[in-house]
Enzyme design. Structure first.
Site, PDB file in Angstrom:
ATOM      1  N   GLY A 178       0.805  -1.071   0.125  1.00  0.00           N
ATOM      2  CA  GLY A 178       0.012  -0.010   0.052  1.00  0.00           C
ATOM      3  C   GLY A 178       0.815   1.178   0.066  1.00  0.00           C
ATOM      4  N   GLU A 421      -2.200  -9.481   5.631  1.00  0.00           N
ATOM      5  CA  GLU A 421      -1.324  -9.976   6.666  1.00  0.00           C
ATOM      6  C   GLU A 421      -1.734 -11.433   7.132  1.00  0.00           C
ATOM      7  OE1 GLU A 421      -0.121  -6.571   7.696  1.00  0.00           O
ATOM      8  OE2 GLU A 421       0.936  -8.135   8.081  1.00  0.00           O
TER       9      GLU A 421
HETATM   10  C1  LIG Z   1      -4.119   0.510  13.691  1.00  0.00           C
HETATM   11  C2  LIG Z   1      -4.004  -0.935  12.823  1.00  0.00           C
HETATM   12  C3  LIG Z   1      -5.144  -0.966  11.890  1.00  0.00           C
HETATM   13  C4  LIG Z   1      -5.292  -2.251  11.439  1.00  0.00           C
HETATM   14  C5  LIG Z   1      -5.506  -2.324   9.896  1.00  0.00           C
HETATM   15  C6  LIG Z   1      -4.407  -1.894   8.918  1.00  0.00           C
HETATM   16  C7  LIG Z   1      -4.592  -2.040   7.555  1.00  0.00           C
HETATM   17  C8  LIG Z   1      -3.417  -2.075   6.681  1.00  0.00           C
HETATM   18  C9  LIG Z   1      -3.579  -2.266   5.325  1.00  0.00           C
HETATM   19  C10 LIG Z   1      -3.163  -3.609   4.619  1.00  0.00           C
HETATM   20  C11 LIG Z   1      -1.842  -3.944   5.016  1.00  0.00           C
HETATM   21  C12 LIG Z   1      -1.689  -5.466   4.433  1.00  0.00           C
HETATM   22  C13 LIG Z   1      -0.137  -5.579   4.589  1.00  0.00           C
HETATM   23  C14 LIG Z   1       0.431  -6.992   4.310  1.00  0.00           C
HETATM   24  O1  LIG Z   1      -0.280  -7.798   4.150  1.00  0.00           O
HETATM   25  S1  LIG Z   1       1.883  -7.311   4.583  1.00  0.00           S
HETATM   26  C15 LIG Z   1       2.275  -9.019   3.958  1.00  0.00           C
HETATM   27  C16 LIG Z   1       1.719 -10.076   5.051  1.00  0.00           C
HETATM   28  N1  LIG Z   1       2.140 -11.245   4.782  1.00  0.00           N
HETATM   29  C17 LIG Z   1       1.847 -12.545   5.493  1.00  0.00           C
HETATM   30  O2  LIG Z   1       1.385 -12.156   6.471  1.00  0.00           O
HETATM   31  C18 LIG Z   1       2.561 -13.606   5.129  1.00  0.00           C
HETATM   32  C19 LIG Z   1       2.020 -14.760   5.632  1.00  0.00           C
HETATM   33  N2  LIG Z   1       2.940 -15.952   5.893  1.00  0.00           N
HETATM   34  C20 LIG Z   1       3.526 -16.194   7.108  1.00  0.00           C
HETATM   35  O3  LIG Z   1       3.634 -15.526   7.949  1.00  0.00           O
HETATM   36  C21 LIG Z   1       4.631 -17.414   7.029  1.00  0.00           C
HETATM   37  O4  LIG Z   1       4.936 -17.603   5.713  1.00  0.00           O
HETATM   38  C22 LIG Z   1       3.908 -18.145   7.619  1.00  0.00           C
HETATM   39  C23 LIG Z   1       3.761 -18.193   9.218  1.00  0.00           C
HETATM   40  C24 LIG Z   1       2.877 -18.822   7.016  1.00  0.00           C
HETATM   41  C25 LIG Z   1       5.066 -19.745   7.446  1.00  0.00           C
HETATM   42  O5  LIG Z   1       6.276 -19.236   8.003  1.00  0.00           O
HETATM   43  P1  LIG Z   1       7.468 -20.084   7.927  1.00  0.00           P
HETATM   44  O6  LIG Z   1       7.423 -20.925   6.927  1.00  0.00           O
HETATM   45  O7  LIG Z   1       8.730 -19.342   8.407  1.00  0.00           O
HETATM   46  O8  LIG Z   1       7.270 -20.694   9.325  1.00  0.00           O
HETATM   47  P2  LIG Z   1       6.688 -22.326   9.602  1.00  0.00           P
HETATM   48  O9  LIG Z   1       5.191 -22.506   9.261  1.00  0.00           O
HETATM   49  O10 LIG Z   1       7.512 -23.277   9.011  1.00  0.00           O
HETATM   50  O11 LIG Z   1       6.996 -22.512  11.135  1.00  0.00           O
HETATM   51  C26 LIG Z   1       8.284 -22.099  11.717  1.00  0.00           C
HETATM   52  C27 LIG Z   1       8.124 -21.723  12.938  1.00  0.00           C
HETATM   53  O12 LIG Z   1       8.090 -20.213  12.850  1.00  0.00           O
HETATM   54  C28 LIG Z   1       6.956 -19.639  13.769  1.00  0.00           C
HETATM   55  N3  LIG Z   1       6.389 -18.627  13.062  1.00  0.00           N
HETATM   56  C29 LIG Z   1       5.766 -18.249  11.883  1.00  0.00           C
HETATM   57  N4  LIG Z   1       5.209 -17.078  11.710  1.00  0.00           N
HETATM   58  C30 LIG Z   1       5.674 -16.422  12.957  1.00  0.00           C
HETATM   59  C31 LIG Z   1       5.583 -15.311  13.381  1.00  0.00           C
HETATM   60  N5  LIG Z   1       5.067 -14.327  12.701  1.00  0.00           N
HETATM   61  N6  LIG Z   1       5.962 -15.009  14.750  1.00  0.00           N
HETATM   62  C32 LIG Z   1       6.560 -15.954  15.554  1.00  0.00           C
HETATM   63  N7  LIG Z   1       6.792 -17.178  15.142  1.00  0.00           N
HETATM   64  C33 LIG Z   1       6.039 -17.619  13.756  1.00  0.00           C
HETATM   65  C34 LIG Z   1       5.908 -20.985  13.623  1.00  0.00           C
HETATM   66  O13 LIG Z   1       4.985 -20.899  14.795  1.00  0.00           O
HETATM   67  C35 LIG Z   1       6.644 -22.216  13.782  1.00  0.00           C
HETATM   68  O14 LIG Z   1       7.212 -22.312  15.071  1.00  0.00           O
HETATM   69  P3  LIG Z   1       7.266 -23.925  15.361  1.00  0.00           P
HETATM   70  O15 LIG Z   1       6.157 -24.663  15.466  1.00  0.00           O
HETATM   71  O16 LIG Z   1       8.541 -24.344  14.517  1.00  0.00           O
HETATM   72  O17 LIG Z   1       8.074 -23.769  16.792  1.00  0.00           O
HETATM   73  C1  LIG Z   2      -5.883  -4.857   0.004  1.00  0.00           C
HETATM   74  C2  LIG Z   2      -4.377  -5.518  -0.083  1.00  0.00           C
HETATM   75  C3  LIG Z   2      -3.517  -4.752   0.660  1.00  0.00           C
HETATM   76  C4  LIG Z   2      -2.343  -5.589   0.706  1.00  0.00           C
HETATM   77  N1  LIG Z   2      -1.103  -4.628   1.249  1.00  0.00           N
HETATM   78  C5  LIG Z   2       0.281  -5.403   1.438  1.00  0.00           C
HETATM   79  C6  LIG Z   2       1.058  -4.525   1.844  1.00  0.00           C
HETATM   80  O1  LIG Z   2       1.184  -3.401   1.987  1.00  0.00           O
HETATM   81  N2  LIG Z   2       2.665  -5.334   1.766  1.00  0.00           N
HETATM   82  C7  LIG Z   2       2.630  -6.317   1.489  1.00  0.00           C
HETATM   83  O2  LIG Z   2       3.842  -6.955   1.399  1.00  0.00           O
HETATM   84  N3  LIG Z   2       1.645  -7.106   0.941  1.00  0.00           N
HETATM   85  C8  LIG Z   2       0.328  -6.739   0.935  1.00  0.00           C
HETATM   86  N4  LIG Z   2      -0.834  -7.579   0.578  1.00  0.00           N
HETATM   87  C9  LIG Z   2      -0.556  -8.517   0.141  1.00  0.00           C
HETATM   88  C10 LIG Z   2      -1.127  -9.907   1.087  1.00  0.00           C
HETATM   89  O3  LIG Z   2      -0.353  -9.795   2.201  1.00  0.00           O
HETATM   90  C11 LIG Z   2      -1.081 -10.989   0.484  1.00  0.00           C
HETATM   91  O4  LIG Z   2      -2.191 -11.216  -0.663  1.00  0.00           O
HETATM   92  C12 LIG Z   2      -1.344 -12.337   1.344  1.00  0.00           C
HETATM   93  O5  LIG Z   2      -0.316 -12.541   2.312  1.00  0.00           O
HETATM   94  C13 LIG Z   2      -1.675 -13.520   0.592  1.00  0.00           C
HETATM   95  O6  LIG Z   2      -0.790 -14.213  -0.177  1.00  0.00           O
HETATM   96  P1  LIG Z   2      -1.340 -14.375  -1.575  1.00  0.00           P
HETATM   97  O7  LIG Z   2      -1.899 -13.452  -2.176  1.00  0.00           O
HETATM   98  O8  LIG Z   2       0.165 -14.941  -2.380  1.00  0.00           O
HETATM   99  O9  LIG Z   2      -2.216 -15.737  -1.650  1.00  0.00           O
HETATM  100  P2  LIG Z   2      -1.814 -17.221  -1.626  1.00  0.00           P
HETATM  101  O10 LIG Z   2      -1.106 -17.564  -0.454  1.00  0.00           O
HETATM  102  O11 LIG Z   2      -1.417 -17.512  -3.026  1.00  0.00           O
HETATM  103  O12 LIG Z   2      -3.246 -18.032  -1.485  1.00  0.00           O
HETATM  104  C14 LIG Z   2      -4.179 -18.327  -2.337  1.00  0.00           C
HETATM  105  C15 LIG Z   2      -4.753 -19.742  -1.834  1.00  0.00           C
HETATM  106  O13 LIG Z   2      -3.673 -20.573  -1.331  1.00  0.00           O
HETATM  107  C16 LIG Z   2      -3.970 -21.144  -0.286  1.00  0.00           C
HETATM  108  N5  LIG Z   2      -2.723 -21.649   0.538  1.00  0.00           N
HETATM  109  C17 LIG Z   2      -1.653 -20.995   0.451  1.00  0.00           C
HETATM  110  N6  LIG Z   2      -0.629 -21.518   1.137  1.00  0.00           N
HETATM  111  C18 LIG Z   2      -1.239 -22.634   1.795  1.00  0.00           C
HETATM  112  C19 LIG Z   2      -0.912 -23.463   2.629  1.00  0.00           C
HETATM  113  N7  LIG Z   2       0.221 -23.539   3.387  1.00  0.00           N
HETATM  114  N8  LIG Z   2      -1.897 -24.335   3.148  1.00  0.00           N
HETATM  115  C20 LIG Z   2      -3.130 -24.471   2.716  1.00  0.00           C
HETATM  116  N9  LIG Z   2      -3.558 -23.443   1.638  1.00  0.00           N
HETATM  117  C21 LIG Z   2      -2.572 -22.573   1.234  1.00  0.00           C
HETATM  118  C22 LIG Z   2      -4.618 -20.038   0.482  1.00  0.00           C
HETATM  119  O14 LIG Z   2      -5.317 -20.368   1.611  1.00  0.00           O
HETATM  120  C23 LIG Z   2      -5.422 -19.356  -0.443  1.00  0.00           C
HETATM  121  O15 LIG Z   2      -6.920 -19.947  -0.401  1.00  0.00           O
HETATM  122  C24 LIG Z   2      -1.965  -6.730   0.169  1.00  0.00           C
HETATM  123  C25 LIG Z   2      -3.097  -7.429  -0.304  1.00  0.00           C
HETATM  124  C26 LIG Z   2      -4.245  -7.061  -0.246  1.00  0.00           C
HETATM  125  C27 LIG Z   2      -5.574  -7.771  -0.850  1.00  0.00           C
END
Ligand SMILES: CCCCCCCCCCCCCC(=O)SCCNC(=O)CCNC(=O)[C@H](O)C(C)(C)COP(=O)(O)OP(=O)(O)OC[C@H]1O[C@@H](n2cnc3c(N)ncnc32)[C@H](O)[C@@H]1OP(=O)(O)O
Ligand SMILES: Cc1cc2nc3c(=O)[nH]c(=O)nc-3n(C[C@H](O)[C@H](O)[C@H](O)COP(=O)(O)OP(=O)(O)OC[C@H]3O[C@@H](n4cnc5c(N)ncnc54)[C@H](O)[C@@H]3O)c2cc1C
Length: 648
Positions: A178, A421
Site C-alpha cells: 500500500g 496480513e
Molecule cells: C491501527 C492498525 C489497523 C489495522 C488495519 C491496518 C490495515 C493495513 C492495510 C493492509 C496491510 C497489509 C499488509 C500485508 O499484507 S504485509 C504482508 C503480509 N504477509 C503475510 O502475512 C505472510 C504470511 N505468511 C507467513 O507469515 C509465513 O510464511 C508463515 C507463518 C505462513 C509460515 O512461515 P514459515 O514458513 O517461516 O514458518 P513455519 O510455518 O515453517 O513455522 C516455523 C516456526 O515459525 C513460527 N512462526 C511463523 N510465523 C511466526 C511469527 N510471525 N511470529 C512468531 N513465530 C512465527 C511458527 O509458529 C513455527 O514455530 P514452531 O512450530 O517451529 O515452533
Molecule cells: C488490499 C491488500 C493490501 C495489501 N497490502 C500489502 C502490503 O502493504 N504489503 C505487502 O507486502 N503485501 C500486501 N498485500 C499482499 C497480502 O499480504 C497477500 O495477498 C497475502 O499474504 C496472501 O498471499 P497471496 O496473495 O500470495 O495468496 P496465496 O498464498 O497464493 O493464497 C491463495 C490460496 O492458497 C492457499 N494456500 C496458500 N498456502 C497454503 C498452505 N500452506 N496451506 C493451505 N492453503 C494454502 C490460501 O489459503 C488461499 O486460499 C496486500 C493484499 C491486499 C489484498
C-alpha cells in the site's frame, strides 16, 4: 426525529451512555473521544463530497490531501496520543483507508521494533516528519504467503560496505504494498540476505525508491500502481522492481541480526523476529473486525427500526421489519458478535503490548503463543465479520445495495482483511501447529499456560479420549456454555492430533500427514478461537457493575454462545432446546436493539450512511444524496446519445 426510532430509544431497559462509557473505558474517555471527533465534524476542510461520486484518480488525490491535512491539523491541535490520533483519523477517514495508511501501520512500527538505537536516531525524525514516507514491501507477484520463498535478494558487497538489491525474476517483483504506487519515497523491503556467499534468509532493509526532492523514481527502481481493485480505491497499492540498487550496510534493520563491515553475519535470538510487524497488524485487525461489524449492525438495526414492510397480521399497519423473527435472527447474533469482538479486540491489543514488552526485555518465551493467538483471532474474527457485513447489507433490502447506505463501502474496504496480513486459512493452520504441539506437551504431563491451559484440564479430568465424552450444557448458564466450548475445542484438537497420528502411521511424511489433516487442523483452530471469544465475553461480564447493562450484555452473550452452537451443531447436542431458547432471547433483545447500537456511539459522519442516520430520516436523505450524483448534473446526456443512434 423519526417517531419509530424515538420510541425504540424510549423502550430501552438500560442507559446507553453507561454502556458507551464502559466501551470507551470511562466517562472521561467518552468525553475526550467525542471532543476529538467533533474537531473533524466541525471542520469545513473535511466536509467534502461522497467519494462514490469521484473517479479513482480524484479519490486518490482527495485521500492524499486529507492525509496531509490531518498531519497539519493534528500538529496544530497538539494531539500526539496514538489512541486520540486514531479517533481523529477514523472520523476523518469514515469508512475508507488513507493514502498514508501503510506509513503509519507498518513502516513506522517496523522502524520502532526492528531498528537499532543508532538507526532510530537517523530514521525516526525523517519518518515522523514525513520526509521519509514509507511502505512495507514484502509480497511479490509469485509469493505472498510462503515468505521463505520470496526471491528479492540483498547481496552484501564488503568492498563498498553496501547491499545490492535485485528482483531477479518477474515473479520477484514486489506487488501489493500500500502507498507504493505513487505515494512512498522509501520502502521496508523484505529480501533474502546473502553475505560471504551464504544465504541467511529473509531480512528487512530500508530502501529509498524515490528522490526526496523531486519524487522521481531513483536509478534502478521501476515503480507504479497495480491498477483498480475490488475496493481500497484511495490506496495506491503498487509494484516495485529493483535492479542493482545499492544501499549502505546501515540500511539493514539490525536490532536482532547484524552484518559486520567485513560481511560476517551475527544471527538473531529468533529468526521469527523479522516477522514481528505482521503479528502487530494481525493483533490490531481483531479490533477492526469489531468496528466494521458494529458499524454494519448499527446501520442495519436502525434502518430495520424505521423500515415498515409487508403484513404481519391482516388489516394491521405494516410492521417495523425489526419485528420479524427472521430479521432478528439475522441481525441480533451479529450484534452479539460485534460486542464479543470488541472485548476480544481489547484483550488482543493488551496481550500484544504485554508480550512485546517481555520480548523487548529479551524474554521470547511467549512469542509462539502470541503468534498463534494473533493469527487465529485475526482469521476467526475477520471471517465472521466479513460474512456479517454482507448479512447486514442484505437485511436492508435494495437500499442496502446503494453506496449511500455505507454497507458496500464497509464491505469492500473490510473484505481484504481475510487475505492480507496472512491469508486466513494459512493463519488457522499456524494456530493449529501451536495447538498440536501443546496437545502433545499436555499428554506428556507438561503444564501449559494462557489460552491453551484447558488442554491440561481435559487430560486431568478423564484420561480416556476427550472425544468420547457427551457435551451436556445448561443452556441458560453462560459458565456452562463456556465449559461446552472448552470441551469442544479440546475434542477437536484431539481429533486433529489423532488424524495426524493416523496419517503418520500410514508411514507417509510429516508434510503429507499435515496436508491430509488440514480440514481437522483448521476446525481445531476455529473451535479454539471460538472458545477464547466466548470465554472472554463471559469474563468481561464479571467486570460490569451496572445491573441493567450486565443484564442486556448477558443476554447477548447467551445468544452468541447458543447461536454458535447451532452453527456447529455437529459438535454439540441438544439442538431443539437451543433453538427454542434462542427464540426467547431474540424477544428479550428486541426492545434494546437500537439502544445497543446507539451505545457504539458512531456519529453520522463516521457512519457515513443514510440508512443508519441517528435521526432515522432515511428517505429524505436518500433522495437528497441521489440528486447530488454527477449523472444528475445534466439532463440530456443519455438522450443525446440515444438520438445519435436513432439517426443512424
Ligand atoms: C491501527 C492498525 C489497523 C489495522 C488495519 C491496518 C490495515 C493495513 C492495510 C493492509 C496491510 C497489509 C499488509 C500485508 O499484507 S504485509 C504482508 C503480509 N504477509 C503475510 O502475512 C505472510 C504470511 N505468511 C507467513 O507469515 C509465513 O510464511 C508463515 C507463518 C505462513 C509460515 O512461515 P514459515 O514458513 O517461516 O514458518 P513455519 O510455518 O515453517 O513455522 C516455523 C516456526 O515459525 C513460527 N512462526 C511463523 N510465523 C511466526 C511469527 N510471525 N511470529 C512468531 N513465530 C512465527 C511458527 O509458529 C513455527 O514455530 P514452531 O512450530 O517451529 O515452533
Ligand atoms: C488490499 C491488500 C493490501 C495489501 N497490502 C500489502 C502490503 O502493504 N504489503 C505487502 O507486502 N503485501 C500486501 N498485500 C499482499 C497480502 O499480504 C497477500 O495477498 C497475502 O499474504 C496472501 O498471499 P497471496 O496473495 O500470495 O495468496 P496465496 O498464498 O497464493 O493464497 C491463495 C490460496 O492458497 C492457499 N494456500 C496458500 N498456502 C497454503 C498452505 N500452506 N496451506 C493451505 N492453503 C494454502 C490460501 O489459503 C488461499 O486460499 C496486500 C493484499 C491486499 C489484498
Amino acid at each position: 426525529m423519526n417517531p419509530d426510532i424515538c420510541r425504540e430509544r424510549e423502550n430501552a431497559t438500560f442507559n446507553t451512555e453507561t454502556l458507551t462509557n464502559m466501551l470507551d473505558g470511562s466517562a472521561e474517555k467518552t468525553r475526550r473521544r467525542r471532543e476529538i471527533e467533533s474537531l473533524v465534524i466541525n471542520d469545513p476542510d473535511f466536509q467534502h463530497d461522497d467519494p462514490n461520486f469521484m473517479s479513482r484518480s480524484e479519490r486518490y488525490d482527495a485521500a492524499v490531501k486529507k492525509s496531509s491535512q490531518m498531519i497539519m491539523k493534528l500538529r496544530d491541535y497538539g494531539i500526539s496520543d496514538p489512541e486520540e490520533i486514531y479517533f481523529y483519523k477514523r472520523t476523518a477517514r469514515r469508512t475508507f483507508h488513507e493514502a498514508f495508511g501503510l506509513h503509519y501501520t507498518m513502516f513506522l512500527p517496523t522502524l520502532y521494533s526492528q531498528c537499532t538505537p543508532e538507526q532510530q536516531k537517523k530514521w525516526l525524525p525523517l519518518a515522523e516528519n514525513f520526509k521519509a514516507l514509507g511502505t512495507y514491501a514484502q509480497t511479490e507477484l509469485g509469493h505472498g504467503t510462503h515468505i521463505r520463498k520470496l526471491e528479492t535478494t540483498a547481496t552484501y558487497d564488503p568492498s563498498t560496505q553496501e547491499f545490492v538489491l535485485n528482483c531477479p525474476t518477474v515473479s520477484s517483483i514486489k506487488w501489493w504494498p500500500g502507498g507504493l504506487g505513487k505515494t512512498s519515497n522509501h520502502a521496508i523491503v523484505l529480501a533474502q540476505l546473502y553475505t560471504l556467499g551464504k544465504c541467511h534468509g529473509l531480512h528487512a532493509f530500508i530502501v529509498p525508491i524515490r528522490c526526496m526532492k523531486t519524487h522521481q523514481p531513483l536509478p534502478g527502481v521501476t515503480v507504479g500502481d497495480i491498477g483498480p481493485k475490488f475496493g481500497f480505491e484511495e490506496v495506491d497499492n503498487g509494484y516495485l522492481k529493483l535492479e542493482n540498487v545499492r544501499i549502505p550496510r546501515e540500511n539493514m534493520l539490525m536490532k536482532y541480526a547484524q552484518v559486520e563491515p567485513d560481511g560476517s553475519y551475527l544471527k538473531p535470538p529468533s529468526d521469527k523476529l523479522t516477522y514481528g510487524t505482521m503479528v502487530f497488524i494481525r493483533a490490531m485487525i481483531v479490533g477492526e473486525s469489531a468496528r466494521a461489524l458494529s458499524k454494519s449492525c448499527t446501520i442495519a438495526i436502525r434502518y430495520s427500526a424505521v423500515r415498515h414492510q409487508s403484513e404481519l397480521r391482516p388489516g394491521e399497519p405494516e410492521p417495523q421489519i425489526l419485528d420479524y423473527q427472521a430479521q432478528q435472527y439475522k441481525l441480533f447474533p451479529l450484534l452479539a458478535a460485534a460486542y464479543a469482538f470488541t472485548f476480544v479486540g481489547q484483550y488482543m491489543s493488551d496481550t500484544y503490548h504485554r508480550i512485546t514488552g517481555h520480548i523487548n526485555q529479551g524474554d521470547f518465551s511467549q512469542l509462539p503463543e502470541l503468534h498463534a493467538l494473533a493469527a487465529g483471532l485475526k482469521a476467526f474474527t475477520t471471517w465472521t465479520a466479513n460474512a456479517g457485513i454482507e448479512v447486514c447489507r442484505m437485511a436492508c433490502g435494495g437500499h442496502g445495495y446503494l453506496c449511500c447506505s455505507g454497507l458496500p463501502d464497509i464491505y469492500v474496504t473490510f473484505t481484504p482483511t481475510c487475505t492480507y496480513e496472512g491469508e486466513n486459512t494459512v493463519m488457522m493452520l499456524q494456530t493449529a501447529r501451536f495447538l498440536v504441539k501443546c496437545y502433545r506437551q499436555a499428554r506428556e504431563g507438561q503444564q501449559l499456560s494462557g489460552t491453551v491451559s484447558y488442554l491440561n484440564e481435559q487430560q486431568r479430568l478423564q484420561p480416556q479420549p476427550v472425544s468420547s465424552r457427551p457435551t451436556v450444557v445448561n443452556i441458560n448458564d453462560l459458565a456452562s456454555l463456556v465449559e461446552a466450548y472448552k470441551l469442544r475445542a479440546a475434542k477437536l484438537v484431539e481429533v486433529a492430533a489423532k488424524s495426524l497420528q493416523g496419517e503418520l502411521q500410514r508411514s507417509i511424511s510429516q508434510e503429507d500427514a499435515w496436508n491430509n489433516s488440514s480440514i481437522e487442523l483448521v476446525r481445531a483452530s476455529d473451535a479454539h478461537c471460538h472458545y477464547v471469544v466466548v470465554e472472554l465475553f463471559a469474563a468481561k461480564l464479571s467486570e460490569i457493575s451496572d445491573t441493567a447493562v450486565h443484564s442486556v450484555l448477558n443476554t447477548l452473550a447467551l445468544l452468541y454462545a447458543l447461536h454458535g452452537i447451532t452453527l456447529n451443531s455437529g459438535d454439540f447436542l441438544q439442538l431443539s432446546q437451543i433453538t427454542q431458547r434462542i427464540k426467547a432471547l431474540l424477544v428479550e433483545i428486541r426492545p434494546n436493539a437500537v439502544a445497543l447500537v446507539d451505545s457504539f456511539d458512531y456519529n453520522d459522519e463516521m457512519l457515513n450512511s443514510v440508512l443508519g442516520r441517528y435521526d432515522g430520516n432515511v428517505y429524505e436523505s436518500m433522495f437528497e444524496w441521489a440528486k447530488r450524483s454527477p449523472l444528475n448534473r445534466t439532463e440530456v446526456r443519455s438522450f443525446i446519445i440515444f438520438n445519435i443512434i436513432q439517426k443512424k
